[in-house]
Design a protein around this motif. Structure first.
Motif, mmCIF file in Angstrom:
data_model
loop_
_atom_site.group_PDB
_atom_site.id
_atom_site.type_symbol
_atom_site.label_atom_id
_atom_site.label_comp_id
_atom_site.label_asym_id
_atom_site.label_seq_id
_atom_site.Cartn_x
_atom_site.Cartn_y
_atom_site.Cartn_z
ATOM 1 N N GLU A 186 -32.589 -28.226 7.633
ATOM 2 C CA GLU A 186 -32.962 -26.750 6.925
ATOM 3 C C GLU A 186 -31.356 -26.366 7.678
ATOM 4 O OE1 GLU A 186 -35.582 -25.371 9.722
ATOM 5 O OE2 GLU A 186 -37.024 -26.392 8.894
ATOM 6 N N HIS A 187 -30.565 -26.532 8.600
ATOM 7 C CA HIS A 187 -29.359 -25.661 8.651
ATOM 8 C C HIS A 187 -28.447 -26.152 7.672
ATOM 9 C CE1 HIS A 187 -25.781 -24.630 11.344
ATOM 10 N NE2 HIS A 187 -25.176 -26.318 10.959
ATOM 11 N N GLN A 188 -27.996 -27.475 7.374
ATOM 12 C CA GLN A 188 -27.735 -28.086 6.481
ATOM 13 C C GLN A 188 -27.549 -26.920 4.249
ATOM 14 O OE1 GLN A 188 -28.207 -32.121 6.174
ATOM 15 N NE2 GLN A 188 -26.773 -32.859 7.096
ATOM 16 N N SER A 189 -28.972 -26.914 3.928
ATOM 17 C CA SER A 189 -29.519 -26.135 3.247
ATOM 18 C C SER A 189 -28.989 -24.714 4.427
ATOM 19 C CB SER A 189 -31.118 -25.762 3.313
ATOM 20 O OG SER A 189 -31.399 -25.262 2.641
ATOM 21 N N LEU A 190 -28.629 -24.041 5.142
ATOM 22 C CA LEU A 190 -28.543 -22.257 4.874
ATOM 23 C C LEU A 190 -26.997 -22.111 4.689
ATOM 24 C CD1 LEU A 190 -31.003 -21.170 7.473
ATOM 25 C CD2 LEU A 190 -31.413 -20.681 5.596
ATOM 26 N N VAL A 191 -25.846 -23.872 5.066
ATOM 27 C CA VAL A 191 -24.658 -23.864 5.072
ATOM 28 C C VAL A 191 -24.411 -23.206 3.592
ATOM 29 C CG1 VAL A 191 -22.899 -24.376 5.686
ATOM 30 C CG2 VAL A 191 -24.754 -24.482 7.540
ATOM 31 N N ARG A 192 -25.382 -23.906 3.089
ATOM 32 C CA ARG A 192 -25.030 -23.934 1.694
ATOM 33 C C ARG A 192 -25.133 -23.280 0.472
ATOM 34 N NH1 ARG A 192 -26.928 -29.853 2.261
ATOM 35 N NH2 ARG A 192 -28.752 -29.307 1.724
ATOM 36 N N LYS A 193 -26.229 -22.290 0.773
ATOM 37 C CA LYS A 193 -26.541 -21.439 0.727
ATOM 38 C C LYS A 193 -25.681 -19.966 0.668
ATOM 39 C CE LYS A 193 -31.306 -21.831 0.008
ATOM 40 N NZ LYS A 193 -32.607 -21.079 0.795
ATOM 41 N N GLN A 194 -24.808 -20.170 2.479
ATOM 42 C CA GLN A 194 -24.016 -19.816 2.820
ATOM 43 C C GLN A 194 -22.569 -19.049 2.028
ATOM 44 O OE1 GLN A 194 -24.008 -20.019 6.751
ATOM 45 N NE2 GLN A 194 -25.996 -18.389 7.049
ATOM 46 N N GLU A 195 -22.093 -20.938 1.519
ATOM 47 C CA GLU A 195 -20.698 -20.994 0.958
ATOM 48 C C GLU A 195 -21.681 -20.304 -0.446
ATOM 49 O OE1 GLU A 195 -21.340 -25.188 1.314
ATOM 50 O OE2 GLU A 195 -20.006 -24.906 3.472
ATOM 51 N N ALA A 196 -22.652 -20.469 -0.600
ATOM 52 C CA ALA A 196 -23.052 -19.797 -2.161
ATOM 53 C C ALA A 196 -22.656 -18.615 -2.347
ATOM 54 C CB ALA A 196 -24.150 -20.814 -3.254
ATOM 55 N N ILE A 197 -23.437 -17.635 -1.318
ATOM 56 C CA ILE A 197 -22.755 -16.495 -1.094
ATOM 57 C C ILE A 197 -21.554 -15.999 -1.424
ATOM 58 C CG2 ILE A 197 -23.981 -14.628 -0.039
ATOM 59 C CD1 ILE A 197 -26.894 -15.855 0.194
ATOM 60 N N GLN A 198 -21.068 -16.802 -0.494
ATOM 61 C CA GLN A 198 -20.366 -16.449 -0.104
ATOM 62 C C GLN A 198 -18.910 -16.336 -1.308
ATOM 63 O OE1 GLN A 198 -18.307 -14.915 2.617
ATOM 64 N NE2 GLN A 198 -16.690 -14.203 1.074
ATOM 65 N N MET A 199 -18.629 -17.313 -2.525
ATOM 66 C CA MET A 199 -18.738 -17.624 -3.263
ATOM 67 C C MET A 199 -18.627 -16.752 -4.116
ATOM 68 S SD MET A 199 -18.271 -21.407 -3.738
ATOM 69 C CE MET A 199 -17.736 -21.750 -5.868
ATOM 70 N N GLU A 200 -19.825 -16.143 -4.061
ATOM 71 C CA GLU A 200 -20.111 -14.817 -4.944
ATOM 72 C C GLU A 200 -20.250 -13.991 -4.793
ATOM 73 O OE1 GLU A 200 -24.526 -14.638 -5.251
ATOM 74 O OE2 GLU A 200 -24.549 -16.256 -6.794
ATOM 75 N N MET A 201 -19.274 -13.745 -3.750
ATOM 76 C CA MET A 201 -18.790 -12.426 -2.381
ATOM 77 C C MET A 201 -17.546 -12.252 -2.757
ATOM 78 S SD MET A 201 -21.068 -9.919 -1.394
ATOM 79 C CE MET A 201 -19.903 -9.441 -0.246
ATOM 80 N N ASN A 202 -16.847 -13.821 -2.815
ATOM 81 C CA ASN A 202 -15.143 -13.205 -3.563
ATOM 82 C C ASN A 202 -15.085 -12.770 -4.838
ATOM 83 O OD1 ASN A 202 -15.073 -14.260 -0.793
ATOM 84 N ND2 ASN A 202 -14.752 -16.378 -1.303
ATOM 85 N N VAL A 203 -16.048 -13.955 -5.755
ATOM 86 C CA VAL A 203 -15.491 -13.397 -6.857
ATOM 87 C C VAL A 203 -15.711 -11.653 -7.841
ATOM 88 C CG1 VAL A 203 -16.558 -13.299 -9.700
ATOM 89 C CG2 VAL A 203 -16.155 -15.801 -7.889
ATOM 90 N N ALA A 204 -17.195 -11.495 -6.646
ATOM 91 C CA ALA A 204 -17.241 -9.616 -6.750
ATOM 92 C C ALA A 204 -16.243 -8.831 -6.138
ATOM 93 C CB ALA A 204 -18.833 -9.195 -5.915
ATOM 94 N N THR A 205 -15.884 -9.236 -5.086
ATOM 95 C CA THR A 205 -14.633 -8.048 -4.688
ATOM 96 C C THR A 205 -14.080 -7.847 -5.109
ATOM 97 O OG1 THR A 205 -15.104 -9.523 -2.510
ATOM 98 C CG2 THR A 205 -12.990 -8.168 -2.774
ATOM 99 N N LYS A 206 -13.208 -8.936 -6.007
ATOM 100 C CA LYS A 206 -11.850 -9.728 -7.114
ATOM 101 C C LYS A 206 -12.491 -8.442 -8.656
ATOM 102 C CE LYS A 206 -10.368 -13.907 -5.617
ATOM 103 N NZ LYS A 206 -9.649 -15.098 -5.810
ATOM 104 N N VAL A 207 -13.603 -9.233 -8.705
ATOM 105 C CA VAL A 207 -14.229 -8.450 -10.285
ATOM 106 C C VAL A 207 -14.191 -6.279 -9.056
ATOM 107 C CG1 VAL A 207 -15.977 -7.268 -11.529
ATOM 108 C CG2 VAL A 207 -15.327 -9.334 -10.550
ATOM 109 N N GLN A 208 -14.670 -6.037 -8.614
ATOM 110 C CA GLN A 208 -14.478 -4.696 -8.094
ATOM 111 C C GLN A 208 -12.666 -4.530 -7.751
ATOM 112 O OE1 GLN A 208 -15.340 -3.938 -3.590
ATOM 113 N NE2 GLN A 208 -16.816 -2.059 -4.162
ATOM 114 N N ASP A 209 -12.244 -5.016 -6.805
ATOM 115 C CA ASP A 209 -10.720 -4.362 -7.010
ATOM 116 C C ASP A 209 -10.293 -4.157 -8.860
ATOM 117 O OD1 ASP A 209 -10.678 -4.993 -4.198
ATOM 118 O OD2 ASP A 209 -9.875 -6.549 -4.872
ATOM 119 N N THR A 210 -10.453 -5.398 -9.558
ATOM 120 C CA THR A 210 -10.459 -5.340 -10.761
ATOM 121 C C THR A 210 -11.189 -4.244 -11.082
ATOM 122 O OG1 THR A 210 -9.639 -7.554 -10.765
ATOM 123 C CG2 THR A 210 -9.707 -5.981 -13.177
ATOM 124 N N LEU A 211 -11.602 -3.784 -11.254
ATOM 125 C CA LEU A 211 -12.769 -2.879 -12.325
ATOM 126 C C LEU A 211 -12.901 -1.161 -11.999
ATOM 127 C CD1 LEU A 211 -16.346 -4.100 -12.709
ATOM 128 C CD2 LEU A 211 -14.256 -3.944 -14.849
#
Length: 334
Positions: free
Chosen positions: A84-109
Motif C-alpha cells: 500500500e505504501h509503495q502504491s501511494l509513493v508511486r501515485k504521489q510521484e505521478a501527481i508530482q510529475m503532473e504538477m511539475n508539468v502544470a507549473t511549467k505550463v502555467q508559467d508559459t501561459l
C-alpha cells in the motif's frame, strides 16, 4: 512456493550455522535475489526458513516454532502495508510529475510584460505558497495607458491554474477593445460565469493609469481594496469599489472610480496573502504594512515591493500560509 528454493536455502543455512563464516553469509545474501526472481513474499521466506530449521534441528522448544508462526502473521500484514505504501509513493510521484508539468505550463501561459508608460513606475512581486500560484497578475499595455489585473482564485493546484488561463484568454481579447476597468470586469465576468465551476471563486482588482491626465481608474470584483498613498499629506486611503466576485452573476454591475495621482503618490494592489499574513503573534496589521511602505517610499517601485515581501516573509520565516502578490503603481516625475 518452489520446492527447489527451499532445498537450496536449507543447504546454505546449514553451512552458515556450522561455519558462521563471512563467505557463507555472503552466499546467503546473494541467494536472497532468488526470492525476488521467484516473487516469493516475505511471509513465505519465513516459512522456508522455519521448515529448513525444523529439518536441521527438529527438537527445538515449542516456543521457537510458535514464534515463527507469530512472525509469519506479522510479515503478512507488513507485506500488505508495504505494498500500500509503495502504491501511494508511486501515485504521489505521478501527481508530482503532473504538477511539475502544470507549473511549467502555467508559467508559459500566464506570462505578462511589465508596463513602460511615461510618468509611471511599476513594481511587483508574486510568490506562491505552494508549487502552483493561485494569484495572477496581468498587465495590459497601451500607448498612453497601462492597466493591471490582480486576481485571486480561491482554490489551489491545477483547477486554479485553469481558471487563470481562462481569465488570461478573456484579457487577451481586450487588447484593442474598451479597456476601462468596468468593461474589463464585465467582460471577464461573463467568460468566467460560463466556464468556471460554481465551487471556484475569483476576485479581481483592475486598475488603469492614464498618462494623458495622470488619473488612476479602478474597479473591483470582490477583491481586497488597494491602498492609495497621498504624498502631500503622507497618509493612506483605501480604494474600494462595489462589485461581486467573478462568475457569481452573469449581468453583475461593477462600479468604476478614479483618483488623480501626483508626483510621489502610489497605489498598492494586493491579494489577501499580504493583508492576512499570519505570524506566531497573529495577523500582520495594516498599520505595519503601511509603515513598511512609508519606510521605503523614496525608492523605486520594484524595490518597495521586494522590501514589503522580504519584511513580511521574514515575520513568517518565509513559510507563506497563502499566495503573496503585490503590485505598486507609483507616479514619478516625467
Amino acid at each position: 512456493m518452489p520446492q527447489e528454493v527451499g532445498v537450496q536455502y536449507k543447504e546454505i543455512m546449514k553451512k552458515y550455522l556450522e561455519s558462521q563464516s563471512e563467505e557463507d553469509l555472503y552466499v546467503g545474501q546473494q541467494f536472497s535475489r532468488r526470492f525476488i526472481e521467484k516473487n516469493i513474499a516475505p511471509e513465505d521466506v519465513i516459512s522456508i526458513h522455519k521448515n529448513a530449521l525444523y529439518e536441521l534441528h527438529p527438537y527445538l522448544r515449542k516456543q521457537v516454532w510458535d514464534s515463527f508462526d507469530f512472525l509469519i502473521e506479522m510479515m503478512i500484514h507488513y507485506g500488505l502495508t508495504l505494498r500500500e505504501h509503495q502504491s501511494l509513493v508511486r501515485k504521489q510521484e505521478a501527481i508530482q510529475m503532473e504538477m511539475n508539468v502544470a507549473t511549467k505550463v502555467q508559467d508559459t501561459l500566464l506570462k505578462t510584460t511589465s508596463p513602460n508608460v511615461r510618468g509611471l513606475d511599476v513594481g511587483w512581486v508574486s510568490k506562491p505558497a505552494q508549487q502552483m500560484n493561485g494569484d495572477y497578475i496581468y498587465f495590459l499595455n497601451q500607448e498612453h495607458a497601462s492597466s493591471v489585473a490582480v486576481a485571486d482564485v480561491m482554490g489551489k493546484g491545477i483547477p486554479a491554474a485553469l481558471c487563470m488561463s481562462m481569465i488570461k484568454f478573456g484579457m487577451d481579447g481586450l487588447q484593442f477593445e474598451n479597456s476601462s476597468p468596468r468593461n474589463v470586469l464585465e467582460t471577464v465576468n461573463r467568460i468566467v460565469e460560463k466556464g468556471v465551476d460554481d465551487s471556484m471563486f475569483i476576485s479581481m482588482f483592475y486598475g488603469k493609469f492614464d498618462s494623458t491626465n495622470g488619473h488612476f481608474h479602478y474597479a473591483s470584483a470582490g477583491h481586497e481594496p488597494a491602498l492609495y498613498f497621498d504624498s502631500t499629506t503622507s497618509s493612506f486611503a483605501e480604494l474600494d469599489a462595489k462589485g461581486l466576485l467573478l462568475g457569481v452573476k452573469k449581468d453583475a454591475y461593477y462600479e468604476e472610480r478614479s483618483i488623480p495621482l501626483k508626483d510621489g503618490d502610489f497605489v498598492v494592489m494586493m491579494t489577501d496573502g499580504v493583508t492576512e499574513s499570519r505570524t506566531e503573534d497573529g495577523f500582520v496589521e495594516m498599520d505595519t504594512i503601511q509603515r513598511l511602505l512609508v519606510d521605503v517610499k523614496s525608492l523605486p517601485a520594484q524595490q518597495m515591493a521586494e522590501h514589503l515581501y522580504n519584511e513580511i516573509g521574514a515575520m513568517q520565516e518565509f513559510r507563506l500560509s497563502d499566495d503573496f502578490t503585490i503590485v505598486i503603481f507609483k507616479k514619478e516625475l516625467e
